[in-house]
Design a protein around this motif. Structure first.
Motif, mmCIF file in Angstrom:
data_model
loop_
_atom_site.group_PDB
_atom_site.id
_atom_site.type_symbol
_atom_site.label_atom_id
_atom_site.label_comp_id
_atom_site.label_asym_id
_atom_site.label_seq_id
_atom_site.Cartn_x
_atom_site.Cartn_y
_atom_site.Cartn_z
ATOM 1 N N ILE A 190 0.933 -1.048 0.220
ATOM 2 C CA ILE A 190 -0.092 -0.144 -0.104
ATOM 3 C C ILE A 190 0.709 1.533 -0.297
ATOM 4 O O ILE A 190 0.358 2.570 -0.506
ATOM 5 N N ALA A 191 2.558 0.652 0.715
ATOM 6 C CA ALA A 191 2.923 2.364 0.266
ATOM 7 C C ALA A 191 3.152 2.489 -0.885
ATOM 8 O O ALA A 191 3.423 3.807 -1.477
ATOM 9 N N ARG A 192 3.645 1.625 -1.695
ATOM 10 C CA ARG A 192 3.936 1.754 -3.444
ATOM 11 C C ARG A 192 3.256 2.426 -4.053
ATOM 12 O O ARG A 192 3.132 3.876 -4.934
ATOM 13 N N VAL A 193 1.307 2.109 -3.582
ATOM 14 C CA VAL A 193 0.597 2.536 -4.241
ATOM 15 C C VAL A 193 0.485 4.488 -3.580
ATOM 16 O O VAL A 193 0.519 4.536 -4.721
ATOM 17 N N LEU A 194 0.727 4.488 -2.745
ATOM 18 C CA LEU A 194 0.524 6.021 -1.976
ATOM 19 C C LEU A 194 1.848 6.614 -2.730
ATOM 20 O O LEU A 194 2.154 7.893 -2.962
ATOM 21 N N ALA A 195 3.088 5.942 -3.137
ATOM 22 C CA ALA A 195 4.589 6.326 -3.772
ATOM 23 C C ALA A 195 4.253 7.348 -4.888
ATOM 24 O O ALA A 195 4.117 7.982 -5.416
ATOM 25 N N ASP A 196 3.194 5.786 -5.601
ATOM 26 C CA ASP A 196 2.713 6.270 -7.242
ATOM 27 C C ASP A 196 2.036 7.532 -6.954
ATOM 28 O O ASP A 196 2.062 8.315 -8.775
ATOM 29 N N ALA A 197 0.876 7.372 -6.250
ATOM 30 C CA ALA A 197 -0.164 8.225 -6.646
ATOM 31 C C ALA A 197 0.639 9.760 -6.497
ATOM 32 O O ALA A 197 0.215 10.871 -7.442
ATOM 33 N N ALA A 198 1.434 9.958 -5.623
ATOM 34 C CA ALA A 198 2.514 11.150 -5.357
ATOM 35 C C ALA A 198 3.215 11.439 -6.429
ATOM 36 O O ALA A 198 3.139 12.749 -6.956
ATOM 37 N N ARG A 199 3.811 10.538 -6.711
ATOM 38 C CA ARG A 199 4.773 10.743 -8.058
ATOM 39 C C ARG A 199 4.013 11.277 -9.606
ATOM 40 O O ARG A 199 4.221 12.518 -10.005
ATOM 41 N N ASP A 200 2.341 10.657 -9.701
ATOM 42 C CA ASP A 200 1.668 11.395 -10.809
ATOM 43 C C ASP A 200 0.490 12.087 -10.510
ATOM 44 O O ASP A 200 1.188 13.073 -11.505
ATOM 45 N N ALA A 201 0.673 12.610 -9.514
ATOM 46 C CA ALA A 201 0.369 13.783 -9.363
ATOM 47 C C ALA A 201 0.861 15.288 -9.105
ATOM 48 O O ALA A 201 0.966 16.343 -10.083
ATOM 49 N N ALA A 202 2.700 14.987 -8.787
ATOM 50 C CA ALA A 202 3.215 15.969 -8.910
ATOM 51 C C ALA A 202 3.596 16.213 -10.742
ATOM 52 O O ALA A 202 4.007 17.133 -10.765
ATOM 53 N N ARG A 203 3.412 15.129 -11.138
ATOM 54 C CA ARG A 203 4.163 14.514 -12.994
ATOM 55 C C ARG A 203 2.364 16.133 -13.294
ATOM 56 O O ARG A 203 3.238 16.503 -14.031
ATOM 57 N N ASP A 204 1.303 15.988 -12.639
ATOM 58 C CA ASP A 204 0.052 16.911 -13.388
ATOM 59 C C ASP A 204 0.445 18.005 -12.900
ATOM 60 O O ASP A 204 -1.182 18.289 -13.213
ATOM 61 N N THR A 205 0.498 18.347 -12.661
ATOM 62 C CA THR A 205 1.135 19.898 -12.010
ATOM 63 C C THR A 205 -0.144 20.755 -13.039
ATOM 64 O O THR A 205 -0.062 20.663 -14.461
ATOM 65 N N GLY A 206 -1.030 21.356 -12.379
ATOM 66 C CA GLY A 206 -1.914 22.485 -13.681
ATOM 67 C C GLY A 206 -3.074 21.416 -13.957
ATOM 68 O O GLY A 206 -3.675 21.819 -14.535
ATOM 69 N N ARG A 207 -3.066 19.967 -14.495
ATOM 70 C CA ARG A 207 -4.522 19.495 -14.416
ATOM 71 C C ARG A 207 -5.471 19.070 -13.463
ATOM 72 O O ARG A 207 -4.966 19.112 -12.438
ATOM 73 N N ALA A 208 -6.596 19.656 -13.828
ATOM 74 C CA ALA A 208 -8.152 19.011 -13.289
ATOM 75 C C ALA A 208 -8.941 18.889 -14.158
ATOM 76 O O ALA A 208 -8.994 18.551 -15.194
ATOM 77 N N PRO A 209 -9.707 18.158 -12.929
ATOM 78 C CA PRO A 209 -10.969 16.795 -13.461
ATOM 79 C C PRO A 209 -11.710 17.651 -13.832
ATOM 80 O O PRO A 209 -12.277 19.043 -13.677
ATOM 81 N N ALA A 210 -12.508 17.085 -14.711
ATOM 82 C CA ALA A 210 -13.546 17.983 -15.683
ATOM 83 C C ALA A 210 -14.649 18.126 -14.238
ATOM 84 O O ALA A 210 -14.480 17.551 -13.186
ATOM 85 N N PRO A 211 -15.929 19.636 -14.571
ATOM 86 C CA PRO A 211 -16.368 19.907 -13.772
ATOM 87 C C PRO A 211 -17.627 18.742 -13.672
ATOM 88 O O PRO A 211 -17.979 17.842 -14.759
ATOM 89 N N ARG A 212 -18.294 18.134 -12.707
ATOM 90 C CA ARG A 212 -18.954 17.429 -12.641
ATOM 91 C C ARG A 212 -20.685 18.363 -12.672
ATOM 92 O O ARG A 212 -20.934 19.046 -12.191
ATOM 93 N N THR A 213 -20.872 17.051 -14.033
ATOM 94 C CA THR A 213 -22.415 18.061 -14.643
ATOM 95 C C THR A 213 -23.516 17.439 -14.220
ATOM 96 O O THR A 213 -24.550 18.449 -13.884
ATOM 97 N N THR A 214 -22.918 16.889 -13.373
ATOM 98 C CA THR A 214 -24.999 16.642 -12.794
ATOM 99 C C THR A 214 -25.213 16.196 -11.332
ATOM 100 O O THR A 214 -24.231 15.587 -10.856
ATOM 101 N N ALA A 215 -26.101 17.012 -11.145
ATOM 102 C CA ALA A 215 -26.035 16.822 -9.227
ATOM 103 C C ALA A 215 -27.497 16.111 -9.047
ATOM 104 O O ALA A 215 -28.571 16.648 -9.382
ATOM 105 N N LEU A 216 -26.420 15.699 -7.556
ATOM 106 C CA LEU A 216 -27.938 15.123 -6.513
ATOM 107 C C LEU A 216 -29.098 16.095 -5.604
ATOM 108 O O LEU A 216 -28.137 16.505 -5.158
ATOM 109 N N VAL A 217 -29.693 15.541 -5.854
ATOM 110 C CA VAL A 217 -30.322 16.364 -4.442
ATOM 111 C C VAL A 217 -30.661 16.104 -3.505
ATOM 112 O O VAL A 217 -31.210 15.044 -2.785
#
Length: 425
Positions: A326-353
């Motif tokens: 599980i430590a390697r999973v966090l390490a991979d995610a942290a590395r990928d996030a640092a690499r993807d600086t500036g990228r953001a998910p698209a808006p979530r256009t459907t909202a549940l009341v």
């Protein structure tokens, strides 16, 4: 918002758990932090135990504060920023409350003037001691302090929602007085979102402080109902992130997934890495996510007694500092996030009341119509968010959040209250 999602870990020391403050060993702390930093994580969340730091209402131990600062300095030397939880409070099933609030000195933690003044002085002192440290992120008022205010706590200090809000405002102000211009917040366990009579409300979480904190644990009925690999279990953290947005006044208020873990036996150790990978992937698909802080750094040693069984295996590392999958999973995610600086998910256009009445929060809990409808949408390939019923027709609010479609649980589920069947979506 930071340029990339922050990745960190809740720092549970490898030696002595949080009792390490009684026998503070900076060399041991440094070795712990070396292993954490080697994963590429960028912050830790730290837990002073309140009775150890403020054993008397008018005594905040200078030596304990110095040790906290030394820990923060050691973290900074390794490139790790530090968030500090002040009022501990409640951690891993144990309550840590100073003697001056209990038994013969029993006073309400949230309303007694002397207790509140003592708490404010304590938070202000910790914040001020760290205010000039560049790696100090800010204070969290305490760890899930809402559990003291209602059942199922066996001896709660009961308050109203208004009293909870006054207390939170006072505590957050004390943090800001000690360390202006830092990120200060408060954190509740999920009863704030799910329990109808909990005085700490979703509005408090989503509107007070600089960022909304959510704590995601699938032992709340989610994994029991649906299984560890189900849509609800693997998307539960993302659900809480998106659920919080219904109550936020700011359309893009940052949300911090401040606690999330893989609790055995609902998530067996051999499945923990896969669960973490799925949870992180889905959380990263949420716009306005500030960061993910995994629970926790090190397993609790079997030398320590009386912890719930799950607490002994939640770490990224064993208590002898061996990294798990599980430590390697966090390490991979942290590395990928640092690499993807500036990228953001698209808006979530459907909202549940979502019902705006806090007395109807159980609709959002596992088994409730909002919960079941949300995951039916996810299973059908949608990327839902949520909106309060009082804002469902507010076109300015919807547009600010990028929402184009609003649906109710009644429209999603053939029969409201029909359980969501993860095995047959």
């Amino acid at each position: 918002m930071p340029p990339a999602v922050r990745f960190g870990v809740n720092y549970t020391p490898s030696e002595g758990w949080f009792h390490h403050w009684l026998d503070f060993d900076l060399d041991s702390v440094r070795a712990d932090l070396d292993a954490i930093a080697a994963l590429g994580l960028d912050h830790i969340r730290v837990f002073p135990l309140w009775p150890y730091f403020q054993p008397n209402r008018t005594l905040i131990r200078p030596r304990a504060v110095e040790q906290l600062v030394a820990l923060a300095d050691a973290a900074a030397e390794r490139g790790l920023d530090v968030n500090v939880d002040g009022l501990q409070g409640h951690v891993s099933s144990f309550d840590f409350l100073p003697a001056w609030t209990r038994t013969w000195h029993r006073r309400n933690l949230f309303t007694d003037p002397d207790v509140v003044a003592g708490q404010a002085a304590y938070l202000r002192t910790l914040a001020a001691a760290l205010a000039d440290r560049p790696g100090f992120l800010g204070m969290t008022v305490g760890n899930e302090v809402n559990q003291f205010a209602a059942g199922p706590h066996p001896d709660p200090d009961r308050i109203t929602a208004d009293e909870a809000e006054r207390w939170l405002v006072r505590m957050l102000a004390a943090c800001a007085e000690g360390a202006p211009d830092r990120l200060h917040l408060h954190a509740s366990y999920d009863a704030a979102w799910y329990q109808d009579d909990q005085p700490f409300t979703p509005g408090h979480s989503a509107r007070l402080g600089d960022v909304t904190a959510v704590h995601s644990w699938v032992f709340n009925g989610t994994a029991q109902r649906h299984g560890r690999t189900s849509v609800p279990s693997e998307h539960h953290a993302a659900y809480l992130v998106e659920l919080s947005k219904a109550w936020a006044d700011a359309p893009h208020r940052p949300v911090w997934l401040q606690e999330v873990g893989a609790p055995a036996p609902l998530v067996p150790p051999e499945h923990a890495a896969a669960f973490a990978e799925a949870t992180i992937t889905h959380a990263l698909d949420c716009p306005d996510l500030w960061g993910i802080t995994w629970w926790c750094a090190y397993d609790v040693s079997r030398d320590l007694a009386d912890f719930p069984e799950l607490e002994y295996g939640l770490g990224l590392f064993t208590d002898d500092r061996a990294a798990k999958d599980i430590a390697r999973v966090l390490a991979d995610a942290a590395r990928d996030a640092a690499r993807d600086t500036g990228r953001a998910p698209a808006p979530r256009t459907t909202a549940l009341v979502v019902p705006g009445d806090p007395a109807l929060r159980s609709h959002c809990a596992p088994g409730g119509p909002v919960f079941d409808a949300f995951f039916r949408l996810v299973a059908d390939g949608a990327r839902p968010s949520t909106v309060l019923d009082t804002r469902a027709d507010d076109q300015d609010h919807l547009a600010a959040r990028g929402i184009t479609d609003v649906v109710t649980p009644e429209q999603v589920l053939p029969t409201v209250g029909e359980p969501y069947d993860a095995s047959n979506p």
